[in-house]
Design an enzyme around this catalytic site. Structure first.
Site, mmCIF file in Angstrom:
data_model
loop_
_atom_site.group_PDB
_atom_site.id
_atom_site.type_symbol
_atom_site.label_atom_id
_atom_site.label_comp_id
_atom_site.label_asym_id
_atom_site.label_seq_id
_atom_site.Cartn_x
_atom_site.Cartn_y
_atom_site.Cartn_z
ATOM 1 N N SER A 134 24.125 -6.740 77.061
ATOM 2 C CA SER A 134 24.209 -6.458 78.331
ATOM 3 C C SER A 134 22.689 -6.435 78.793
ATOM 4 C CB SER A 134 24.745 -5.117 78.723
ATOM 5 O OG SER A 134 24.700 -4.596 79.900
ATOM 6 N N TYR A 159 25.490 4.279 76.308
ATOM 7 C CA TYR A 159 26.115 2.930 76.181
ATOM 8 C C TYR A 159 25.149 2.007 76.174
ATOM 9 C CZ TYR A 159 28.020 -1.475 77.742
ATOM 10 O OH TYR A 159 28.269 -2.821 77.690
ATOM 11 N N LYS A 163 23.709 -0.403 72.906
ATOM 12 C CA LYS A 163 23.674 -2.117 73.012
ATOM 13 C C LYS A 163 22.275 -2.211 72.465
ATOM 14 C CE LYS A 163 27.501 -3.403 74.469
ATOM 15 N NZ LYS A 163 28.399 -4.266 73.505
#
Ligand code: NAD
Ligand code: WQD
Length: 358
Positions: A134, A159, A163
Site C-alpha cells: 500500500s 494496518y 504492510k
C-alpha cells in the site's frame, strides 16, 4: 501458469482472478471469506465464460479452497495438491480504524499469515510472490509524488505497520542467500494507491460489510439511498478546494498490474512498484464526478478532519510503466460509471443466491 491467489474472493482479488483466467492461467483461490463471499467467485466464472467464449484463447480453470493463511496444515495440503508457478497474496485485514483497536488481529493475520504462507511456499519450492502492499508504507512525512526510491516511512496505524513489516520480511527473504547459493525468492511489492470502480459487467465490485470506511463505497451507498448523506472529513486542507486529494485508480487497471508483475518475476530479488495514475483528485471532485456519471444527487456536509488523514498524495507511476509496461488506462468517468453500475445492479452487495440482475 498455475497461480495460488490468497484472498481471491475479495474486492481486488476477484478482479485479478478474472484477468488471470481470461489470460488462460489456472487459478486456485484460498480464502476464509472473513470479508468476502463465495458468490463473488461464481460471478467471476460467469464473467469469464461470457467474455472468453468464442475468442481464440482458452480460459483457465478456477478452483476455490476455504482455508486460512494462518493454517499451515491447510496450506501444505494445497501446495501438495498443485504445482504452482507463483502466488499472489491479497489475504489480510484492511480497515485502518479497526487496526488501531485490534492490533493483535491485524499483526496476526497480516504479518503472521504472511510468514506462514512464505514457510509453506518455501517447503513446497515455490518462490515467486506478488504482494498487496500500500502507498501507506511511505508514511506520514514523505514528499509527493511518492516514488519507490523513498525509504519506507513512519506509519500511523497498525494496518500500515503490518504492510511495512511484510515488505521488510520479504526483502530479507530475498537477501537470505549465502555466498554459495543465492536466495531463490523473486518478489514484487505492489504499492496500491486508492483502488475504486468495479468490473464493467456490474457482476463484481466492492461490497463492504457495515458502514463503509472508504470514500467511494460511501458515495455509492448515498446515491442508491442506503445512507442519507456523505460526511466530508475536513474542508480546510491546503488543497485546491480544501478537501483531501488522492490518486484513485480503476480496480481493473490494478488487476492487470498484477499480471504484469507476475510475468516480470523472472529473476531472484525484490522490487517495489507504485500502482496509481499519477494524478490526484479531491473529495469534492469525486462527489461531482459521481453525480455526473450516475445522474443521482450525492448530498454531503462538512465534518471535522479524520485522524490520520494526509492532505494529498499521489504516485510517481513511472517505474511500473518502464519496467512492467503497465500504466493505468481507465479514467475517472469510467471509475464512476462502473461503480454506479455495480451499486445499482447489486444494491445490497452480493446476494445469497448468487444472482445478479443486469
Ligand atoms: P478484501 O477484504 O476485499 O479482500 C481480502 C480477502 O482476504 C477477503 O476475501 C478476505 O476474506 C480474505 N482474508 C482475510 N484474512 C484472511 C486469512 N487469514 N486467510 C484467508 N483469507 C483471508 O480487501 P481488498 O480491498 O481486496 O484488498 C486486498 C489486499 O490489498 C489486502 O491485503 C489489502 O490490505 C491490500 N490493499 C487494499 C487497498 C484498498 O484500498 N482496497 C489498498 C492498498 C492495499
Ligand atoms: C479518501 C478521502 C477521507 C470517507 C485508505 C487507507 C489506505 C488504503 C486505501 C489500504 C480521504 C475522505 C472518506 C468518508 C470522506 N487502504 N472521506 N468521507 O484514507 O486515502 O486510504 O484506503 O491499504 O491505507 O488509509 O482512503 O477512501 O478512506 O478516503 O471525506 O466517509 O475521502 O478523509 O480524504 P484513504 P478513503
Amino acid at each position: 501458469m498455475k497461480i495460488l491467489v490468497t484472498g481471491g474472493a475479495g474486492y481486488i482479488g476477484s478482479h485479478t482472478v478474472v484477468e488471470l483466467l481470461s489470460a488462460g492461467h489456472d487459478v486456485v483461490v484460498l480464502d476464509n471469506y472473513c470479508n468476502s463471499s463465495a458468490v463473488a467467485l461464481q460471478r467471476v466464472e460467469q464473467i469469464v465464460a461470457g467474455t472468453v467464449a468464442g475468442k481464440a484463447g482458452k480460459a483457465g480453470v478456477l478452483q476455490a479452497v476455504e482455508a486460512d493463511i494462518r493454517d499451515r496444515a491447510a496450506l501444505d495440503a494445497v501446495f501438495g495438491a498443485h504445482a504452482f508457478d507463483g502466488v499472489i497474496h491479497f489475504a489480510g485485514l484492511k480497515a485502518v480504524g479497526e487496526s488501531v483497536s485490534k492490533p493483535l488481529e491485524y499483526y496476526e493475520n497480516n504479518v503472521g499469515g504472511s510468514i506462514t504462507l512464505c514457510q509453506a511456499m518455501q517447503a513446497a519450492g515455490v518462490f515467486k510472490l506478488v504482494f498487496s502492499s500500500s502507498a501507506t508504507v511511505y508514511g506520514e512525512d514523505a514528499p509527493v509524488p511518492y516514488v519507490e526510491t523513498l525509504p519506507r516511512g513512519k506509519t500511523s496505524n497498525p494496518y500500515g505497520s503490518s504492510k511495512s513489516m511484510v515488505e521488510q520480511l520479504l526483502t530479507d527473504l530475498c537477501s537470505s542467500g549465502s555466498d554459495l547459493q543465492a536466495s531463490n525468492w523473486s518478489v514484487s511489492l505492489l504499492r496500491y494507491f486508492n483502488p475504486i470502480g468495479a468490473h464493467p459487467s456490474g457482476f463484481i465490485g466492492e461490497d463492504p460489510q457495515g458502514i463503509p470506511n472508504n470514500l467511494m463505497p460511501y458515495i455509492a451507498q448515498v446515491a442508491i439511498g442506503r445512507r442519507a448523506e456523505l460526511a466530508i472529513f475536513g474542508s480546510d486542507y491546503p488543497t485546491l478546494d480544501g478537501t483531501c486529494q488522492r490518486d484513485y485508480l480503476h480496480v481493473v487497471d490494478l488487476a492487470k498490474g498484477h499480471l504484469r508483475a507476475l510475468e516480470a518475476l523472472t529473476q531472484p530479488g525484490v522490487k517495489a512498484y507504485n500502482l496509481g495514475t499519477g494524478q490526484a483528485c479531491s473529495v469534492l471532485e469525486m462527489v461531482r464526478a459521481f453525480e455526473q456519471a450516475s445522474g443521482r444527487p450525492v448530498p454531503y456536509s462538512f465534518a471535522p478532519r479524520r485522524a490520520g488523514d494526509l492532505p494529498a498524495f499521489w504516485a510517481d507511476a513511472s517505474k511500473a510503466a518502464a519496467e512492467l509496461g503497465w500504466t493505468a488506462e481507465l479514467g475517472l468517468d469510467q471509475m464512476m460509471a462502473d461503480t454506479w453500475r455495480w451499486q445499482s445492479m447489486n444494491p445490497e452487495g452480493y446476494s445469497e443466491d448468487g444472482s445478479c440482475k443486469p
